[in-house]
Motif scaffolding. Structure first.
Motif, PDB file in Angstrom:
ATOM      1  N   LEU A 131      34.552  -3.560  28.276  1.00 11.42           N
ATOM      2  CA  LEU A 131      33.997  -2.713  29.914  1.00 11.42           C
ATOM      3  C   LEU A 131      33.016  -1.767  29.062  1.00 11.42           C
ATOM      4  O   LEU A 131      31.875  -1.484  29.754  1.00 11.42           O
ATOM      5  CB  LEU A 131      35.527  -1.970  30.078  1.00 11.42           C
ATOM      6  N   ALA A 132      33.607  -0.569  27.866  1.00 14.51           N
ATOM      7  CA  ALA A 132      32.391   0.472  28.036  1.00 14.51           C
ATOM      8  C   ALA A 132      30.810  -0.200  27.057  1.00 14.51           C
ATOM      9  O   ALA A 132      30.132   1.186  27.679  1.00 14.51           O
ATOM     10  CB  ALA A 132      33.521   1.367  26.505  1.00 14.51           C
ATOM     11  N   PRO A 133      31.484  -1.064  26.429  1.00 14.29           N
ATOM     12  CA  PRO A 133      29.595  -1.597  25.886  1.00 14.29           C
ATOM     13  C   PRO A 133      28.885  -1.602  27.720  1.00 14.29           C
ATOM     14  O   PRO A 133      27.745  -2.007  28.017  1.00 14.29           O
ATOM     15  CB  PRO A 133      29.498  -3.089  25.935  1.00 14.29           C
ATOM     16  N   ARG A 134      29.797  -2.393  29.089  1.00  9.47           N
ATOM     17  CA  ARG A 134      29.187  -2.285  30.302  1.00  9.47           C
ATOM     18  C   ARG A 134      28.551  -1.359  31.009  1.00  9.47           C
ATOM     19  O   ARG A 134      28.648  -2.239  32.101  1.00  9.47           O
ATOM     20  CB  ARG A 134      29.530  -3.794  30.475  1.00  9.47           C
ATOM     21  N   LEU A 135      29.001   0.049  31.089  1.00 15.19           N
ATOM     22  CA  LEU A 135      29.332   0.237  31.498  1.00 15.19           C
ATOM     23  C   LEU A 135      27.681   1.065  32.704  1.00 15.19           C
ATOM     24  O   LEU A 135      27.913   1.185  34.210  1.00 15.19           O
ATOM     25  CB  LEU A 135      29.332   1.859  30.865  1.00 15.19           C
ATOM     26  N   THR A 136      26.545   0.479  31.907  1.00  7.75           N
ATOM     27  CA  THR A 136      25.477   0.669  32.370  1.00  7.75           C
ATOM     28  C   THR A 136      25.230  -0.783  33.575  1.00  7.75           C
ATOM     29  O   THR A 136      25.135  -1.057  35.273  1.00  7.75           O
ATOM     30  CB  THR A 136      24.466   0.022  32.252  1.00  7.75           C
ATOM     31  N   ALA A 137      25.752  -1.539  33.621  1.00  3.81           N
ATOM     32  CA  ALA A 137      25.678  -3.022  34.361  1.00  3.81           C
ATOM     33  C   ALA A 137      27.051  -2.954  35.483  1.00  3.81           C
ATOM     34  O   ALA A 137      27.127  -2.625  36.648  1.00  3.81           O
ATOM     35  CB  ALA A 137      26.940  -4.009  33.716  1.00  3.81           C
ATOM     36  N   MET A 138      28.602  -1.627  35.268  1.00  5.62           N
ATOM     37  CA  MET A 138      29.330  -1.498  36.139  1.00  5.62           C
ATOM     38  C   MET A 138      28.908  -0.260  37.020  1.00  5.62           C
ATOM     39  O   MET A 138      29.092  -0.329  38.422  1.00  5.62           O
ATOM     40  CB  MET A 138      30.242  -0.718  35.480  1.00  5.62           C
ATOM     41  N   ARG A 139      27.745   0.707  36.739  1.00  2.00           N
ATOM     42  CA  ARG A 139      27.072   1.519  37.515  1.00  2.00           C
ATOM     43  C   ARG A 139      26.264   1.002  38.504  1.00  2.00           C
ATOM     44  O   ARG A 139      26.377   0.850  39.392  1.00  2.00           O
ATOM     45  CB  ARG A 139      26.508   2.533  36.965  1.00  2.00           C
ATOM     46  N   ASN A 140      25.411  -0.073  37.874  1.00  2.00           N
ATOM     47  CA  ASN A 140      24.442  -1.009  38.763  1.00  2.00           C
ATOM     48  C   ASN A 140      24.931  -1.774  39.543  1.00  2.00           C
ATOM     49  O   ASN A 140      24.654  -1.343  40.935  1.00  2.00           O
ATOM     50  CB  ASN A 140      23.641  -1.948  37.544  1.00  2.00           C
ATOM     51  N   ALA A 141      26.702  -2.085  39.564  1.00  2.00           N
ATOM     52  CA  ALA A 141      26.636  -3.129  40.703  1.00  2.00           C
ATOM     53  C   ALA A 141      27.543  -2.383  41.509  1.00  2.00           C
ATOM     54  O   ALA A 141      27.673  -2.345  42.770  1.00  2.00           O
ATOM     55  CB  ALA A 141      28.486  -3.821  39.759  1.00  2.00           C
ATOM     56  N   LEU A 142      27.910  -0.872  41.858  1.00  2.13           N
ATOM     57  CA  LEU A 142      28.237   0.577  42.165  1.00  2.13           C
ATOM     58  C   LEU A 142      27.644   1.486  41.869  1.00  2.13           C
ATOM     59  O   LEU A 142      28.313   2.461  41.437  1.00  2.13           O
ATOM     60  CB  LEU A 142      30.516   0.529  42.537  1.00  2.13           C
ATOM     61  N   PRO A 143      26.495   1.163  42.662  1.00  3.71           N
ATOM     62  CA  PRO A 143      25.497   2.908  42.296  1.00  3.71           C
ATOM     63  C   PRO A 143      25.920   3.699  43.140  1.00  3.71           C
ATOM     64  O   PRO A 143      26.005   5.023  42.722  1.00  3.71           O
ATOM     65  CB  PRO A 143      24.206   2.244  42.457  1.00  3.71           C
ATOM     66  N   ASP A 144      27.115   3.465  44.340  1.00  3.96           N
ATOM     67  CA  ASP A 144      27.175   4.482  45.250  1.00  3.96           C
ATOM     68  C   ASP A 144      28.944   5.778  44.758  1.00  3.96           C
ATOM     69  O   ASP A 144      28.694   5.497  46.026  1.00  3.96           O
ATOM     70  CB  ASP A 144      27.425   4.094  46.375  1.00  3.96           C
ATOM     71  N   VAL A 145      28.989   4.420  43.547  1.00  2.71           N
ATOM     72  CA  VAL A 145      30.689   5.702  43.889  1.00  2.71           C
ATOM     73  C   VAL A 145      30.963   5.545  42.152  1.00  2.71           C
ATOM     74  O   VAL A 145      30.397   4.988  41.207  1.00  2.71           O
ATOM     75  CB  VAL A 145      31.727   3.575  43.250  1.00  2.71           C
TER      76      VAL A 145
END
Length: 317
Positions: A131-145
């Protein structure tokens, strides 16, 4: 800024916390400190009065009262403005730091009340390695959270974890009520090239029993894997036990022995040649699952995170 009450010299009511380290009698009234800080910052009684929204006489009176309270001269006034004495400089620095700390905390509290927060609890190995290497992808998927990600070991029998979503690991046939299975990764042993350079490759799976096995908190995982591989465990397992899977991966990378892992955890290390798989096996011990909080809060954000997570896991698989 809100104006100071010119006649506000009231003392706040006593609270239950006063029994532990009360500041009564040790802390000057806030109205005095606020007026004094404005004078020190602006260098003028008049500009300080304009800054905090009171009259010039009120600021002057608060400064005089503060000097009387401390028994120290703090401000020297002249036609060219107000300058701080040595004692005034000392108090000014302390007051500024205290006000900055209060302002910073107040801003954060105001932000927290407005932000939508999704609290995610995840197994330490998956959190650190996948998960840690995918923080940017995670933020992009939920930019308002605002996502609050914590690493915490969570098995199928645990409960009472304060989180909106839990990514756990356990027996897929015995998941918590309402939990949804995510993926059953293949688990296999890996070593580093450095370990192989110093040790012989175990000729058979049975020979793993005499090798440097890297364990997590207990010997159970290796025991279950060896049993699934058809190895007869004819002696008690032994060796150093580490706190979690991530520590085990680091130990294997450092050439300390053989660790059990999955491609989710070490794909990049394997592709780069830092870890090497031993034997050709297809053994799956349990799987990851997703459990949402039962009260249904953040239901929409939970579903969006679940959709992103399933898609990302399927891409890797």
């Amino acid at each position: 800024m809100l104006p100071l009450d010119e006649d506000d010299q009231s003392v706040p009511p006593r609270s239950n916390r006063e029994s532990e380290g009360s500041l009564r009698g040790r802390l000057p009234p806030l109205s005095m400190l606020r007026a004094f800080e404005a004078v020190g910052r602006t260098g003028s009684m008049r500009r300080a009065a304009e800054d905090i929204g009171v009259s010039h006489t009120v600021v002057s009176r608060h400064v005089r009262n503060l000097e009387s309270w401390l028994g120290q001269k703090l401000v020297q006034s002249s036609p060219r403005g107000a300058t701080l004495t040595a004692a005034g400089e000392t108090l000014f620095r302390a007051t500024c730091e205290a006000f900055k700390s209060i302002a910073k905390t107040a801003i954060q509290l105001r932000v927290d009340t407005r932000a939508r927060v999704l609290r995610v609890c995840c197994m330490p190995g998956l959190a650190a390695r996948w998960l840690a290497p995918r923080l940017t992808a995670m933020r992009n998927a939920l930019p308002d959270v605002d996502i609050n990600l914590r690493a915490l070991d969570y098995g199928a029998g645990n409960s009472n974890i304060d989180a909106d979503l839990i990514i756990g690991f356990g027996d897929v046939a015995n998941l918590p009520s309402g939990a949804k299975p995510l993926i059953r990764p293949r688990m296999f042993p890996v070593v580093s090239p450095e370990w192989l350079a110093k040790n012989d490759v175990p000729p058979t799976l049975q020979h793993l029993l005499g090798s440097d096995l890297i364990h997590e908190e207990s010997y159970e995982q290796w025991a279950a894997w060896l049993e699934a591989a058809g190895v007869a465990i004819n002696r008690p397992l032994s060796g150093i036990r580490l706190g979690d899977a991530s520590m085990g991966f680091d130990a294997a990378l450092a050439g300390q022995g053989i660790a059990l892992t999955t491609r989710l955890m070490v794909a990049k290390d394997m592709d780069a040649g830092h870890l090497i798989e031993l034997f050709d096996t297809d053994i799956r011990l349990g799987g990851y699952f997703l459990e949402a909080r039962e009260d249904g809060k953040n239901r929409s954000d939970v579903e969006r995170f679940r959709s992103w997570l399933v898609e990302a896991l399927n891409e890797d698989r």
